[in-house]
Design an enzyme around this catalytic site. Structure first.
Site, PDB file in Angstrom:
ATOM      1  N   HIS A  90       4.534   2.080 -14.223  1.00 55.36           N
ATOM      2  CA  HIS A  90       6.115   1.633 -13.692  1.00 55.36           C
ATOM      3  C   HIS A  90       6.159   0.700 -13.016  1.00 55.36           C
ATOM      4  O   HIS A  90       7.263   0.277 -12.836  1.00 55.36           O
ATOM      5  CB  HIS A  90       6.426   3.110 -13.030  1.00 55.36           C
ATOM      6  N   ASP A 125       0.862   6.904 -16.466  1.00 56.15           N
ATOM      7  CA  ASP A 125       1.361   5.978 -15.548  1.00 56.15           C
ATOM      8  C   ASP A 125       0.411   4.934 -15.284  1.00 56.15           C
ATOM      9  O   ASP A 125       0.052   4.542 -13.977  1.00 56.15           O
ATOM     10  CB  ASP A 125       1.980   6.651 -14.427  1.00 56.15           C
ATOM     11  N   SER A 201       2.444   1.452  -5.000  1.00 57.13           N
ATOM     12  CA  SER A 201       2.016   1.942  -6.359  1.00 57.13           C
ATOM     13  C   SER A 201       1.125   0.842  -7.218  1.00 57.13           C
ATOM     14  O   SER A 201       0.991  -0.109  -7.079  1.00 57.13           O
ATOM     15  CB  SER A 201       3.260   1.936  -7.281  1.00 57.13           C
TER      16      SER A 201
END
Length: 348
Positions: A90, A125, A201
């Site tokens: 993402h 992910d 992230s």
């Protein structure tokens, strides 16, 4: 009667000098974190993406740290000296340009590179990038199966664009599942209370040796101290497939299905332990999957001898190894159990 006062020092002395050891224990903990920071910092990179719209204004109780913050920034870490980098899908999804900043070390200033996207896997992910540079330092993977609840967990990344920030905590739980943006469940997720923020992230979650036990991926916004990381074993497996093939191959049955509750009578008659199954809402005819024996209204309750209670069970069982291979599905048709054959195609 004479009143006696007992001090904390007296209690510590009676307890075997535990209080006297506190500074030593705290110093040992500090030294561990400091040493990990020195070891890992050259391998943690900042990622900036451009060419996509920010979605930070969309309400979501589960926030991906880095999604939509400032138009696209996140973290990653170098896994090989020739420039392969792991981050989150993402972080880089939809980007037309990806820039990577390798932090300064010793007398060398920070260095900027334009990265190439090698592959990404929305179902876990995970994404892999490649930069071309010299003197890159790789970080090692730990075996996440050896991770234990309560052990030190250190998260390193670039929250809110602040290059290289470290937070420390413990592993709070193991074996969690997390819904990916593709709709599939990510298995074997690590829960930690090491604070994550937008921009974290894709950064590493490491143990006290400075080895990666997970890839930081999500936080629960209303909560405090509930953060998640994809386990290192899963991340390493997916990264290897992305480097070799550019994608992760998965099986596909060519059906639309949904959860259905099974009545007690049906369960007892067919000797089923699960309370639910997957009812087929539609079948894609003449597609990539060999599914001609399946019919609308069939309820799938088994896959090659493995029980199926939810759509997630089917996703988990439809691995690369099932593609092109005839497998037996256990179904309920007219409330009676029977076996049918199907050949999964490849999910594109």
């Amino acid at each position: 009667m004479e009143t006696q006062f007992v001090t904390f020092a007296d209690i510590s002395s009676q307890a075997g000098g535990i209080g006297d050891q506190d500074p030593i224990l705290l110093d040992a903990y500090s030294n561990t974190v400091v040493n990990v920071a020195k070891k890992v910092s050259p391998s943690v990179v900042q990622i900036k993406v451009s060419g996509r719209a920010s979605d930070s204004n969309q309400p979501d109780t589960r926030r991906r740290p880095g999604r939509g913050d400032g138009g696209g920034s996140g973290s990653g870490f170098i896994i090989s000296s020739d420039g392969y980098i792991i981050t989150n899908n993402h972080v880089v999804a939809g980007a037309t340009k990806i820039d990577v900043t390798v932090p300064e070390r010793q007398d060398e200033p920070s260095r900027d590179y334009e990265a190439t996207l090698i592959g990404r896997d929305p179902a876990t992910d995970i994404a892999v990038l490649k930069i071309y540079g010299e003197g890159l330092k790789a970080i090692k993977f730990a075996d996440s199966k050896q991770t234990q609840v309560g052990q030190i967990a250190i998260a390193i990344g670039n929250p809110y664009g602040f290059q290289y920030s470290l937070t420390a905590g413990v592993v709070s739980a193991l074996g969690r599942t997390l819904r990916s943006e593709s709709g599939r469940l990510i298995d074997d997720v690590i829960q930690t209370d090491a604070a994550l923020n937008p921009g974290n992230s894709g950064g590493p979650l490491v143990n006290s040796n400075g080895d990666v036990i997970g890839v930081n991926t999500a936080v629960i916004l209303p909560a405090q101290g509930i953060c998640f990381a994809v386990s290192s074993n899963l991340a390493a497996l997916v990264a290897g497939k992305l480097i070799m093939h550019g994608r992760v191959r998965r099986g596909y049955l060519g059906i639309a299905g949904q959860l259905i509750n099974l009545t007690e009578r049906i369960r007892q008659y067919n000797q089923l332990s699960a309370r639910t199954g997957v009812i087929i809402a539609s079948v894609e005819a003449d597609g990539v999957a060999g599914n001609s024996e399946l019919q609308q209204g069939d309820i799938i309750v088994g896959f090659n001898g493995q029980p199926v209670a939810t759509v997630d069970d089917l996703h988990r069982l439809l691995t690369e190894e099932t593609i092109g291979r005839r497998i037996q599905l256990t179904i309920l048709r007219d409330n009676r159990q029977r076996g049918v054959m199907a050949t999964p195609g490849e999910l594109k």
